[in-house]
Design a protein around this motif. Sequence first.
Motif, PDB file in Angstrom:
ATOM      1  N   ALA A   1       4.067  -5.769   2.803  1.00 10.99           N
ATOM      2  CA  ALA A   1       4.294  -6.949   3.642  1.00 10.99           C
ATOM      3  C   ALA A   1       5.764  -7.345   3.713  1.00 10.99           C
ATOM      4  CB  ALA A   1       3.471  -8.130   3.115  1.00 10.99           C
ATOM      5  N   VAL A   2       6.619  -6.625   2.974  1.00 13.12           N
ATOM      6  CA  VAL A   2       8.008  -7.066   2.878  1.00 13.12           C
ATOM      7  C   VAL A   2       8.980  -5.925   3.141  1.00 13.12           C
ATOM      8  CG1 VAL A   2       7.356  -8.817   1.181  1.00 13.12           C
ATOM      9  CG2 VAL A   2       8.209  -6.596   0.398  1.00 13.12           C
ATOM     10  N   LEU A   3      10.227  -6.321   3.345  1.00 11.55           N
ATOM     11  CA  LEU A   3      11.352  -5.395   3.418  1.00 11.55           C
ATOM     12  C   LEU A   3      12.251  -5.689   2.228  1.00 11.55           C
ATOM     13  CD1 LEU A   3      12.273  -5.838   7.202  1.00 11.55           C
ATOM     14  CD2 LEU A   3      10.991  -3.928   6.191  1.00 11.55           C
ATOM     15  N   ILE A   4      12.694  -4.639   1.554  1.00 15.35           N
ATOM     16  CA  ILE A   4      13.582  -4.793   0.407  1.00 15.35           C
ATOM     17  C   ILE A   4      14.941  -4.191   0.739  1.00 15.35           C
ATOM     18  CG2 ILE A   4      14.030  -4.144  -1.981  1.00 15.35           C
ATOM     19  CD1 ILE A   4      11.056  -4.111  -2.481  1.00 15.35           C
ATOM     20  N   SER A   5      15.980  -4.990   0.527  1.00 17.18           N
ATOM     21  CA  SER A   5      17.360  -4.545   0.686  1.00 17.18           C
ATOM     22  C   SER A   5      18.042  -4.623  -0.673  1.00 17.18           C
ATOM     23  CB  SER A   5      18.088  -5.450   1.686  1.00 17.18           C
ATOM     24  OG  SER A   5      19.491  -5.306   1.587  1.00 17.18           O
ATOM     25  N   THR A   6      18.703  -3.553  -1.069  1.00 20.07           N
ATOM     26  CA  THR A   6      19.492  -3.602  -2.294  1.00 20.07           C
ATOM     27  C   THR A   6      20.807  -2.880  -2.076  1.00 20.07           C
ATOM     28  OG1 THR A   6      19.395  -3.378  -4.706  1.00 20.07           O
ATOM     29  CG2 THR A   6      18.587  -1.502  -3.407  1.00 20.07           C
ATOM     30  N   LYS A   7      21.704  -3.032  -3.053  1.00 21.40           N
ATOM     31  CA  LYS A   7      23.057  -2.501  -2.915  1.00 21.40           C
ATOM     32  C   LYS A   7      23.439  -1.742  -4.177  1.00 21.40           C
ATOM     33  CE  LYS A   7      24.361  -6.752  -2.089  1.00 21.40           C
ATOM     34  NZ  LYS A   7      23.042  -7.367  -1.846  1.00 21.40           N
ATOM     35  N   ALA A   8      24.332  -0.765  -4.010  1.00 20.78           N
ATOM     36  CA  ALA A   8      24.792   0.052  -5.134  1.00 20.78           C
ATOM     37  C   ALA A   8      26.246   0.439  -4.904  1.00 20.78           C
ATOM     38  CB  ALA A   8      23.928   1.303  -5.272  1.00 20.78           C
ATOM     39  N   GLY A   9      26.937   0.738  -5.987  1.00 18.74           N
ATOM     40  CA  GLY A   9      28.317   1.203  -5.892  1.00 18.74           C
ATOM     41  C   GLY A   9      29.274   0.504  -6.826  1.00 18.74           C
ATOM     42  N   LEU A  10      29.051  -0.786  -7.112  1.00 13.49           N
ATOM     43  CA  LEU A  10      29.925  -1.484  -8.040  1.00 13.49           C
ATOM     44  C   LEU A  10      29.634  -1.036  -9.475  1.00 13.49           C
ATOM     45  CD1 LEU A  10      29.953  -5.112  -6.570  1.00 13.49           C
ATOM     46  CD2 LEU A  10      31.787  -3.410  -6.495  1.00 13.49           C
ATOM     47  N   PRO A  11      30.581  -1.231 -10.389  1.00 13.78           N
ATOM     48  CA  PRO A  11      30.396  -0.743 -11.761  1.00 13.78           C
ATOM     49  C   PRO A  11      29.176  -1.340 -12.447  1.00 13.78           C
ATOM     50  CG  PRO A  11      32.702  -1.305 -11.375  1.00 13.78           C
ATOM     51  CD  PRO A  11      31.939  -1.799 -10.187  1.00 13.78           C
ATOM     52  N   MET A  12      28.443  -0.463 -13.154  1.00 12.91           N
ATOM     53  CA  MET A  12      27.296  -0.880 -13.963  1.00 12.91           C
ATOM     54  C   MET A  12      27.489  -0.475 -15.421  1.00 12.91           C
ATOM     55  SD  MET A  12      24.794  -2.466 -12.315  1.00 12.91           S
ATOM     56  CE  MET A  12      23.211  -2.023 -13.043  1.00 12.91           C
ATOM     57  N   GLY A  13      28.693  -0.089 -15.780  1.00 14.65           N
ATOM     58  CA  GLY A  13      28.991   0.326 -17.137  1.00 14.65           C
ATOM     59  C   GLY A  13      30.429   0.783 -17.240  1.00 14.65           C
ATOM     60  N   GLU A  14      30.828   1.223 -18.419  1.00 10.65           N
ATOM     61  CA  GLU A  14      32.206   1.626 -18.661  1.00 10.65           C
ATOM     62  C   GLU A  14      32.425   3.129 -18.533  1.00 10.65           C
ATOM     63  OE1 GLU A  14      34.615  -0.524 -19.017  1.00 10.65           O
ATOM     64  OE2 GLU A  14      33.161  -2.173 -18.865  1.00 10.65           O
ATOM     65  N   GLY A  15      31.363   3.897 -18.349  1.00  9.51           N
ATOM     66  CA  GLY A  15      31.488   5.345 -18.267  1.00  9.51           C
ATOM     67  C   GLY A  15      32.175   5.795 -16.996  1.00  9.51           C
ATOM     68  N   PRO A  16      32.710   7.029 -16.980  1.00  7.63           N
ATOM     69  CA  PRO A  16      33.452   7.515 -15.809  1.00  7.63           C
ATOM     70  C   PRO A  16      32.589   7.652 -14.561  1.00  7.63           C
ATOM     71  CG  PRO A  16      33.076   9.292 -17.382  1.00  7.63           C
ATOM     72  CD  PRO A  16      32.692   8.025 -18.074  1.00  7.63           C
ATOM     73  N   ASN A  17      31.278   7.791 -14.708  1.00  7.43           N
ATOM     74  CA  ASN A  17      30.383   7.910 -13.560  1.00  7.43           C
ATOM     75  C   ASN A  17      29.466   6.700 -13.403  1.00  7.43           C
ATOM     76  OD1 ASN A  17      31.022  10.563 -12.413  1.00  7.43           O
ATOM     77  ND2 ASN A  17      30.378  11.336 -14.413  1.00  7.43           N
ATOM     78  N   ASP A  18      29.881   5.568 -13.985  1.00  2.34           N
ATOM     79  CA  ASP A  18      29.085   4.348 -13.885  1.00  2.34           C
ATOM     80  C   ASP A  18      29.542   3.447 -12.741  1.00  2.34           C
ATOM     81  OD1 ASP A  18      27.489   5.025 -16.017  1.00  2.34           O
ATOM     82  OD2 ASP A  18      28.717   3.974 -17.501  1.00  2.34           O
ATOM     83  N   ALA A  19      30.386   3.953 -11.868  1.00  6.09           N
ATOM     84  CA  ALA A  19      30.867   3.184 -10.722  1.00  6.09           C
ATOM     85  C   ALA A  19      31.081   4.139  -9.558  1.00  6.09           C
ATOM     86  CB  ALA A  19      32.164   2.454 -11.058  1.00  6.09           C
ATOM     87  N   GLY A  20      31.067   3.585  -8.355  1.00  3.93           N
ATOM     88  CA  GLY A  20      31.350   4.386  -7.171  1.00  3.93           C
ATOM     89  C   GLY A  20      30.108   4.909  -6.488  1.00  3.93           C
ATOM     90  N   THR A  21      30.350   5.763  -5.473  1.00  7.05           N
ATOM     91  CA  THR A  21      29.256   6.262  -4.635  1.00  7.05           C
ATOM     92  C   THR A  21      29.303   7.783  -4.523  1.00  7.05           C
ATOM     93  OG1 THR A  21      30.630   5.777  -2.678  1.00  7.05           O
ATOM     94  CG2 THR A  21      28.985   4.134  -3.310  1.00  7.05           C
TER      95      THR A  21
END
Length: 345
Positions: A81-101
Amino acid sequence: MEYRNLGRSGLKVPALSFGAGTFGGSGPLFGAWGNTDVGEASRLVDICLEAGVNLFDTADVYSDGASEEVLGAALKGRRDAVLISTKAGLPMGEGPNDAGTSRFRLIRSVEDALRRLGTDYIDILQLHAFDAFTPVEEVLATLDTLVRGGKVRYVGVSNFAGWQIMKSLAAAEKHGWPRYVANQVYYSLVGRDYEWDLMPLGADQGLGALVWSPLGWGRLTGKVRRGAPLPETSRLHETAGFGPPVEDEYLYGVVDVLEGIAGETGKTVPQVTLNWLLQRPTVSSVIIGARNEDQLRQNLGAVGWSLTDEQIGRLDAASAVTAPYPHFPYRRQEGFARLNPPLAG
Protein backbone atom coordinates in the motif's frame (compact mmCIF):
# COMPACT_ATOMS: atom_id res chain seq x y z
CA MET A 1 -4.81 13.93 -1.66
CA GLU A 2 -3.48 15.09 -5.00
CA TYR A 3 -1.10 12.75 -6.82
CA ARG A 4 1.57 13.89 -9.25
CA ASN A 5 4.00 12.20 -11.58
CA LEU A 6 7.50 11.92 -10.17
CA GLY A 7 9.35 13.98 -12.74
CA ARG A 8 9.06 12.51 -16.21
CA SER A 9 8.38 9.01 -14.89
CA GLY A 10 5.07 7.21 -14.76
CA LEU A 11 5.17 6.86 -10.97
CA LYS A 12 2.44 8.75 -9.13
CA VAL A 13 3.41 10.23 -5.78
CA PRO A 14 1.32 12.20 -3.27
CA ALA A 15 1.72 15.97 -3.15
CA LEU A 16 2.68 15.54 0.50
CA SER A 17 4.94 12.72 1.61
CA PHE A 18 6.20 11.78 5.06
CA GLY A 19 9.81 12.05 6.19
CA ALA A 20 10.89 9.49 8.77
CA GLY A 21 13.90 11.42 10.06
CA THR A 22 12.33 11.48 13.53
CA PHE A 23 12.05 7.69 13.69
CA GLY A 24 14.49 6.11 16.13
CA GLY A 25 16.24 9.45 16.50
CA SER A 26 19.71 9.55 18.05
CA GLY A 27 22.76 11.79 17.86
CA PRO A 28 23.03 15.62 17.86
CA LEU A 29 21.00 16.15 14.67
CA PHE A 30 18.47 13.33 14.47
CA GLY A 31 18.01 13.17 18.22
CA ALA A 32 16.92 16.81 18.10
CA TRP A 33 14.41 15.98 15.37
CA GLY A 34 12.70 13.34 17.52
CA ASN A 35 12.97 9.75 18.70
CA THR A 36 9.74 8.16 17.53
CA ASP A 37 9.46 4.48 18.44
CA VAL A 38 7.65 1.75 16.49
CA GLY A 39 4.33 2.22 18.27
CA GLU A 40 4.25 5.96 17.64
CA ALA A 41 5.50 5.48 14.09
CA SER A 42 2.70 3.01 13.34
CA ARG A 43 0.12 5.55 14.47
CA LEU A 44 1.66 8.28 12.30
CA VAL A 45 1.65 5.88 9.34
CA ASP A 46 -2.04 5.18 10.02
CA ILE A 47 -2.85 8.90 9.87
CA CYS A 48 -0.82 9.35 6.69
CA LEU A 49 -2.56 6.49 4.89
CA GLU A 50 -5.98 7.77 5.98
CA ALA A 51 -5.08 11.09 4.33
CA GLY A 52 -3.74 9.46 1.16
CA VAL A 53 -0.06 10.02 1.98
CA ASN A 54 1.55 6.79 0.81
CA LEU A 55 5.17 7.84 0.20
CA PHE A 56 7.59 7.50 3.13
CA ASP A 57 11.12 8.84 2.92
CA THR A 58 14.16 7.84 4.97
CA ALA A 59 17.92 7.26 4.60
CA ASP A 60 20.52 4.83 5.84
CA VAL A 61 22.40 7.61 7.63
CA TYR A 62 19.35 8.69 9.66
CA SER A 63 20.28 7.58 13.18
CA ASP A 64 22.68 4.97 11.77
CA GLY A 65 19.92 2.93 10.17
CA ALA A 66 17.44 3.12 13.05
CA SER A 67 15.02 5.23 10.98
CA GLU A 68 14.84 2.53 8.31
CA GLU A 69 14.34 -0.15 10.95
CA VAL A 70 11.49 1.69 12.69
CA LEU A 71 9.86 2.59 9.38
CA GLY A 72 10.07 -1.00 8.18
CA ALA A 73 8.45 -2.25 11.39
CA ALA A 74 5.70 0.38 11.17
CA LEU A 75 4.93 -0.63 7.57
CA LYS A 76 4.87 -4.36 8.28
CA GLY A 77 1.84 -6.02 6.71
CA ARG A 78 1.04 -3.09 4.39
CA ARG A 79 4.07 -2.91 2.10
CA ASP A 80 1.95 -3.11 -1.05
CA ALA A 81 0.00 0.00 0.00
CA VAL A 82 3.02 2.29 0.23
CA LEU A 83 6.03 3.67 -1.59
CA ILE A 84 9.38 3.66 0.19
CA SER A 85 12.13 6.15 -0.63
CA THR A 86 15.56 5.87 0.93
CA LYS A 87 19.00 7.33 0.35
CA ALA A 88 22.57 6.04 0.40
CA GLY A 89 26.07 7.39 -0.10
CA LEU A 90 26.95 9.39 3.01
CA PRO A 91 29.42 7.85 5.48
CA MET A 92 28.13 5.03 7.70
CA GLY A 93 31.47 4.22 9.31
CA GLU A 94 35.18 4.98 9.37
CA GLY A 95 36.29 2.27 6.95
CA PRO A 96 37.63 3.11 3.47
CA ASN A 97 34.52 1.63 1.81
CA ASP A 98 31.97 2.92 4.33
CA ALA A 99 31.20 6.04 2.28
CA GLY A 100 30.46 6.92 -1.32
CA THR A 101 28.65 5.25 -4.20
CA SER A 102 31.14 2.74 -5.58
CA ARG A 103 29.75 -0.54 -6.91
CA PHE A 104 30.92 -2.24 -3.70
CA ARG A 105 29.28 0.35 -1.45
CA LEU A 106 26.04 0.77 -3.37
CA ILE A 107 25.26 -2.93 -3.54
CA ARG A 108 26.05 -3.38 0.13
CA SER A 109 24.04 -0.28 1.06
CA VAL A 110 20.97 -1.50 -0.79
CA GLU A 111 21.23 -4.96 0.75
CA ASP A 112 21.52 -3.42 4.22
CA ALA A 113 18.58 -1.06 3.58
CA LEU A 114 16.38 -3.91 2.34
CA ARG A 115 17.17 -5.87 5.50
CA ARG A 116 16.45 -2.95 7.82
CA LEU A 117 13.25 -2.02 5.99
CA GLY A 118 12.06 -5.63 5.85
CA THR A 119 11.26 -5.46 2.15
CA ASP A 120 12.39 -7.01 -1.14
CA TYR A 121 12.60 -3.76 -3.11
CA ILE A 122 13.01 -0.01 -2.78
CA ASP A 123 10.62 2.14 -4.79
CA ILE A 124 12.90 5.19 -5.02
CA LEU A 125 16.62 5.02 -4.29
CA GLN A 126 18.40 8.36 -4.16
CA LEU A 127 22.12 9.02 -3.95
CA HIS A 128 22.53 11.21 -0.87
CA ALA A 129 25.58 13.09 -2.18
CA PHE A 130 27.80 13.22 -5.26
CA ASP A 131 30.84 10.97 -4.95
CA ALA A 132 33.76 12.68 -6.71
CA PHE A 133 35.96 9.59 -6.28
CA THR A 134 33.75 7.18 -8.24
CA PRO A 135 33.19 7.53 -12.01
CA VAL A 136 29.57 8.26 -12.86
CA GLU A 137 29.69 5.30 -15.27
CA GLU A 138 30.40 2.94 -12.36
CA VAL A 139 27.58 4.43 -10.31
CA LEU A 140 25.02 4.25 -13.11
CA ALA A 141 26.00 0.75 -14.24
CA THR A 142 25.51 -0.41 -10.66
CA LEU A 143 22.11 1.27 -10.46
CA ASP A 144 21.21 -0.45 -13.72
CA THR A 145 22.12 -3.81 -12.15
CA LEU A 146 19.98 -3.04 -9.10
CA VAL A 147 17.00 -1.97 -11.22
CA ARG A 148 17.27 -4.98 -13.52
CA GLY A 149 17.52 -7.23 -10.46
CA GLY A 150 14.24 -5.87 -9.11
CA LYS A 151 15.76 -4.43 -5.95
CA VAL A 152 15.20 -0.80 -6.98
CA ARG A 153 12.36 0.64 -9.08
CA TYR A 154 13.34 4.30 -9.63
CA VAL A 155 16.52 6.30 -9.01
CA GLY A 156 17.27 9.86 -8.06
CA VAL A 157 19.75 12.16 -6.36
CA SER A 158 19.98 14.57 -3.46
CA ASN A 159 22.37 17.46 -2.78
CA PHE A 160 23.90 17.30 -6.29
CA ALA A 161 25.04 20.35 -8.23
CA GLY A 162 23.51 20.92 -11.64
CA TRP A 163 26.63 19.90 -13.58
CA GLN A 164 26.89 16.67 -11.57
CA ILE A 165 23.32 15.75 -12.50
CA MET A 166 23.81 16.60 -16.17
CA LYS A 167 27.05 14.61 -16.38
CA SER A 168 25.21 11.61 -14.97
CA LEU A 169 22.21 12.04 -17.26
CA ALA A 170 24.48 12.22 -20.30
CA ALA A 171 26.16 8.95 -19.33
CA ALA A 172 22.78 7.31 -18.69
CA GLU A 173 21.54 8.45 -22.09
CA LYS A 174 24.67 7.18 -23.85
CA HIS A 175 24.59 3.71 -22.31
CA GLY A 176 20.86 3.15 -21.86
CA TRP A 177 21.09 3.10 -18.05
CA PRO A 178 18.29 4.34 -15.75
CA ARG A 179 17.87 8.10 -15.73
CA TYR A 180 17.39 10.02 -12.52
CA VAL A 181 13.75 11.06 -12.13
CA ALA A 182 13.87 12.52 -8.59
CA ASN A 183 15.91 15.29 -7.02
CA GLN A 184 15.50 15.58 -3.26
CA VAL A 185 16.30 19.21 -2.49
CA TYR A 186 16.21 21.82 0.22
CA TYR A 187 13.64 24.43 -0.80
CA SER A 188 11.63 26.86 1.30
CA LEU A 189 10.41 30.42 1.47
CA VAL A 190 13.67 31.32 3.21
CA GLY A 191 15.82 29.09 1.01
CA ARG A 192 15.09 29.60 -2.69
CA ASP A 193 18.48 28.68 -4.16
CA TYR A 194 16.86 25.66 -5.83
CA GLU A 195 15.28 28.05 -8.32
CA TRP A 196 18.54 29.27 -9.90
CA ASP A 197 19.91 26.11 -11.55
CA LEU A 198 18.21 22.98 -10.29
CA MET A 199 14.62 23.98 -11.01
CA PRO A 200 15.27 24.83 -14.70
CA LEU A 201 17.31 21.63 -14.98
CA GLY A 202 14.46 19.63 -13.48
CA ALA A 203 11.95 21.15 -15.87
CA ASP A 204 14.17 20.51 -18.89
CA GLN A 205 15.36 17.02 -17.95
CA GLY A 206 12.31 15.64 -16.18
CA LEU A 207 13.43 15.47 -12.54
CA GLY A 208 10.70 15.93 -9.98
CA ALA A 209 11.63 17.76 -6.79
CA LEU A 210 11.08 15.97 -3.49
CA VAL A 211 11.35 18.93 -1.11
CA TRP A 212 13.00 18.45 2.29
CA SER A 213 12.94 20.87 5.23
CA PRO A 214 10.10 22.91 3.67
CA LEU A 215 9.73 24.93 6.90
CA GLY A 216 13.29 26.23 6.69
CA TRP A 217 14.80 24.11 9.47
CA GLY A 218 11.95 25.05 11.80
CA ARG A 219 12.07 28.79 11.12
CA LEU A 220 8.62 28.85 9.48
CA THR A 221 6.60 26.99 12.10
CA GLY A 222 4.93 30.18 13.32
CA LYS A 223 6.86 30.04 16.58
CA VAL A 224 9.75 32.29 15.49
CA ARG A 225 8.64 35.93 15.53
CA ARG A 226 10.12 39.40 15.48
CA GLY A 227 10.98 40.69 18.95
CA ALA A 228 10.34 37.36 20.67
CA PRO A 229 12.90 34.92 22.07
CA LEU A 230 13.33 31.56 20.38
CA PRO A 231 10.85 29.16 22.03
CA GLU A 232 12.41 26.62 24.37
CA THR A 233 10.79 23.81 22.35
CA SER A 234 12.26 24.96 19.02
CA ARG A 235 14.67 22.46 17.52
CA LEU A 236 16.65 25.39 16.11
CA HIS A 237 18.52 25.42 19.43
CA GLU A 238 20.20 22.17 18.36
CA THR A 239 19.95 22.10 14.55
CA ALA A 240 20.45 25.66 13.30
CA GLY A 241 24.13 25.01 12.61
CA PHE A 242 23.35 22.08 10.31
CA GLY A 243 21.42 24.16 7.77
CA PRO A 244 22.15 27.30 5.75
CA PRO A 245 22.06 30.55 7.74
CA VAL A 246 19.16 32.97 7.41
CA GLU A 247 19.44 36.65 8.32
CA ASP A 248 17.04 37.66 11.07
CA GLU A 249 15.45 40.67 9.33
CA TYR A 250 14.91 38.70 6.13
CA LEU A 251 13.27 35.89 8.13
CA TYR A 252 11.04 38.28 10.08
CA GLY A 253 9.92 39.98 6.88
CA VAL A 254 8.82 36.65 5.42
CA VAL A 255 7.12 35.62 8.67
CA ASP A 256 5.23 38.94 8.83
CA VAL A 257 3.68 38.25 5.41
CA LEU A 258 2.98 34.62 6.31
CA GLU A 259 1.14 35.64 9.45
CA GLY A 260 -0.95 38.14 7.52
CA ILE A 261 -1.97 35.55 4.93
CA ALA A 262 -2.62 32.97 7.64
CA GLY A 263 -5.09 35.41 9.18
CA GLU A 264 -6.79 35.99 5.81
CA THR A 265 -7.15 32.30 5.00
CA GLY A 266 -7.83 30.89 8.44
CA LYS A 267 -4.82 28.59 7.99
CA THR A 268 -1.65 28.25 10.04
CA VAL A 269 1.75 29.65 9.10
CA PRO A 270 3.12 26.15 8.27
CA GLN A 271 0.08 25.37 6.12
CA VAL A 272 0.52 28.58 4.13
CA THR A 273 4.24 27.86 3.75
CA LEU A 274 3.65 24.34 2.46
CA ASN A 275 0.87 25.45 0.13
CA TRP A 276 3.21 27.98 -1.48
CA LEU A 277 5.70 25.22 -2.19
CA LEU A 278 3.05 22.93 -3.65
CA GLN A 279 2.39 25.52 -6.34
CA ARG A 280 6.01 25.88 -7.46
CA PRO A 281 7.20 24.45 -10.80
CA THR A 282 8.80 20.97 -10.84
CA VAL A 283 7.70 20.11 -7.28
CA SER A 284 6.42 16.54 -7.23
CA SER A 285 6.08 16.13 -3.46
CA VAL A 286 6.81 18.10 -0.30
CA ILE A 287 8.19 15.95 2.51
CA ILE A 288 6.62 16.75 5.86
CA GLY A 289 7.83 15.51 9.21
CA ALA A 290 6.15 15.31 12.58
CA ARG A 291 7.09 14.36 16.11
CA ASN A 292 3.47 13.82 17.12
CA GLU A 293 -0.06 13.46 15.76
CA ASP A 294 -0.95 17.14 16.19
CA GLN A 295 1.99 18.29 14.08
CA LEU A 296 1.18 15.75 11.39
CA ARG A 297 -2.51 16.66 11.18
CA GLN A 298 -1.64 20.35 10.99
CA ASN A 299 0.79 19.78 8.13
CA LEU A 300 -1.77 17.64 6.28
CA GLY A 301 -4.00 20.72 6.27
CA ALA A 302 -1.75 22.27 3.62
CA VAL A 303 -3.65 20.48 0.83
CA GLY A 304 -7.20 20.82 -0.46
CA TRP A 305 -7.05 24.59 -0.98
CA SER A 306 -4.88 27.12 -2.81
CA LEU A 307 -3.38 30.51 -2.16
CA THR A 308 -4.55 33.25 -4.49
CA ASP A 309 -2.24 34.71 -7.12
CA GLU A 310 -2.11 37.93 -5.09
CA GLN A 311 -1.08 36.09 -1.93
CA ILE A 312 1.57 34.12 -3.82
CA GLY A 313 2.89 37.41 -5.22
CA ARG A 314 3.26 38.85 -1.73
CA LEU A 315 5.14 35.79 -0.53
CA ASP A 316 7.35 35.86 -3.63
CA ALA A 317 8.20 39.50 -3.04
CA ALA A 318 8.89 39.07 0.68
CA SER A 319 11.21 36.11 0.12
CA ALA A 320 12.96 37.38 -3.01
CA VAL A 321 16.75 37.69 -2.95
CA THR A 322 19.24 38.83 -5.56
CA ALA A 323 20.21 35.89 -7.72
CA PRO A 324 23.94 35.07 -7.96
CA TYR A 325 25.85 35.52 -11.21
CA PRO A 326 25.22 34.48 -13.93
CA HIS A 327 21.55 34.40 -13.00
CA PHE A 328 20.91 37.96 -11.88
CA PRO A 329 20.93 39.52 -15.38
CA TYR A 330 18.19 37.11 -16.41
CA ARG A 331 16.02 38.31 -13.54
CA ARG A 332 16.74 42.03 -13.72
CA GLN A 333 17.39 42.95 -17.37
CA GLU A 334 14.68 42.80 -20.01
CA GLY A 335 16.87 41.54 -22.84
CA PHE A 336 18.06 38.54 -20.86
CA ALA A 337 14.60 37.84 -19.48
CA ARG A 338 13.11 37.73 -23.00
CA LEU A 339 15.45 34.88 -23.85
CA ASN A 340 15.15 33.04 -20.53
CA PRO A 341 11.88 33.72 -18.68
CA PRO A 342 12.04 32.48 -15.08
CA LEU A 343 10.02 29.43 -14.08
CA ALA A 344 9.23 30.90 -10.67
CA GLY A 345 9.57 34.10 -8.72
